[in-house]
Design an enzyme around this catalytic site. Structure first.
Site, PDB file in Angstrom:
ATOM      1  N   SER A   7       0.510   3.640   2.047  1.00 24.56           N
ATOM      2  CA  SER A   7      -0.413   4.573   1.160  1.00 24.56           C
ATOM      3  C   SER A   7      -1.951   4.047   1.185  1.00 24.56           C
ATOM      4  O   SER A   7      -2.696   4.491   1.046  1.00 24.56           O
ATOM      5  CB  SER A   7       0.194   4.922   0.181  1.00 24.56           C
ATOM      6  N   CYS A  69       5.996   0.694   2.559  1.00 22.53           N
ATOM      7  CA  CYS A  69       5.637   1.448   1.073  1.00 22.53           C
ATOM      8  C   CYS A  69       7.143   1.917   0.691  1.00 22.53           C
ATOM      9  O   CYS A  69       7.729   2.647   1.164  1.00 22.53           O
ATOM     10  CB  CYS A  69       4.640   2.666   1.405  1.00 22.53           C
ATOM     11  N   THR A  71       7.537   3.822  -1.896  1.00 23.12           N
ATOM     12  CA  THR A  71       7.428   5.417  -1.991  1.00 23.12           C
ATOM     13  C   THR A  71       7.763   6.030  -0.944  1.00 23.12           C
ATOM     14  O   THR A  71       8.448   7.285  -0.829  1.00 23.12           O
ATOM     15  CB  THR A  71       6.133   5.811  -2.927  1.00 23.12           C
ATOM     16  N   CYS A 202       7.920  -2.193  -5.342  1.00 22.08           N
ATOM     17  CA  CYS A 202       6.752  -1.519  -5.006  1.00 22.08           C
ATOM     18  C   CYS A 202       5.763  -2.576  -4.309  1.00 22.08           C
ATOM     19  O   CYS A 202       5.919  -3.812  -4.835  1.00 22.08           O
ATOM     20  CB  CYS A 202       5.949  -1.097  -6.249  1.00 22.08           C
ATOM     21  N   THR A 203       5.220  -2.446  -3.426  1.00 24.85           N
ATOM     22  CA  THR A 203       4.659  -3.370  -2.284  1.00 24.85           C
ATOM     23  C   THR A 203       3.355  -4.149  -3.230  1.00 24.85           C
ATOM     24  O   THR A 203       3.056  -5.262  -2.622  1.00 24.85           O
ATOM     25  CB  THR A 203       4.020  -2.640  -1.077  1.00 24.85           C
TER      26      THR A 203
END
Ligand code: DGL
Length: 285
Positions: A7, A69, A71, A202-203
């Site tokens: 993202s 990512c 998400t 989460c990255t």
């Protein structure tokens, strides 16, 4: 060429680990800064945006797209692999995510094994997952870990504002207060039991791994997502060498963005000191 999609900036933590692990392979990175953050978006939006990003990577010659990512991986990876890719016209292409390698590492069980096997079926550890709101609400980490380790207690903690705060370059002290609060909420959920293993799902979070360690316990094993994903990709490329295209000599990994390159390059320093600036994505059909 292997394409990484995120993202925004977070996937650079994975990208850098892959460049170190595979110095001879050709990579390109695409950050969808124009639509970031994904963490609080609807699932259908995340699927559409991720598909559009993957198509741009394919249009640039990538045969393999890695969703760097959590998400996008949690919400879109399976849908794109199963429902979109087969009829998309991109024969011989593939998509990988970053959730599967973390589940494999946390459960010590290959992804292809979807039922409890000895000895993991008797494992009764507590595994914690910290992620964005959408990653946690997808339930994918809990579901996939429980399939392989049914006796494990899984506690997932949504950290709604943390990725944004890291990206904005907030002071370490401020981030420390936020991590302390998210860890407190997680420990409420485990009735005070310190998890044996933690997935920073989460990255952005590897950048403040030290804060998580500080608020958990030295006995907690933190699974490092960039390293785990690099290990997993190495294994995958041994089995699928066609995706491992060597780079032409001297070529540099490209950083592309759907956003304004001047603006997004400003916060690049936090994720990758001395990296080349982002270039604007020129959309291809
Ligand atoms: N890169 C995303 C992840 O790993 C977090 C950033 C966002 O919310 O877009 O979940």
């Amino acid at each position: 060429m292997i394409g990484l999609f995120d993202s925004g900036h977070g996937g650079l933590t994975i990208f850098r680990a892959l460049l170190r692990r595979f110095p001879d392979l050709e990579f390109v990175y695409l950050g969808d800064h124009a639509n970031a953050p994904y963490g609080n978006r609807d699932s259908s939006e995340i699927v559409d945006l991720t598909r559009a990003g993957v198509e741009q990577l394919y249009a640039r010659g990538c045969k393999l797209a890695v969703l760097a990512c959590n998400t996008a991986s949690a919400v879109a990876c399976r849908t794109l692999q199963q429902d979109w890719l087969p009829g998309s016209g991109y024969e011989g292409h593939n998509i990988l995510g970053v959730v599967a390698p973390m589940v494999e590492a946390a459960t010590q069980t290959p992804w292809a094994v979807t039922s409890p096997q000895y000895p993991q079926k008797y494992n009764d550890d507590t595994i914690a997952v910290f992620g964005t709101t959408r990653t946690v609400s997808s339930g994918v980490y809990s579901e996939e870990i429980a399939k392989r380790c049914p006796k494990v207690t899984i506690a997932e903690q949504a950290c709604a504002d943390l990725a944004g705060a890291i990206e904005q370059g907030r002071a370490k002290g401020e981030l420390d207060v936020m991590v302390a609060e998210y860890v407190r909420q997680l420990l409420d959920r485990t009735n005070g039991k310190i998890p044996e293993r933690v997935i920073l799902g989460c990255t952005h979070f590897p950048l403040i791994e030290d804060l998580f360690v500080q608020h958990l316990s030295p006995s907690t094993r933190l699974l490092s997502q960039p390293q785990v994903v690099a290990d997993s990709l190495e294994d995958y490329l041994v089995r699928h060498p066609d995706y491992a295209a060597p780079k032409s000599s001297g070529s540099k990994p490209a950083l592309l963005t759907t956003g304004n390159p001047d603006q997004v390059s400003l916060s690049l320093e936090l994720f990758w000191p001395r990296a080349d600036a982002f270039e604007a994505l020129v959309t291809k059909n």
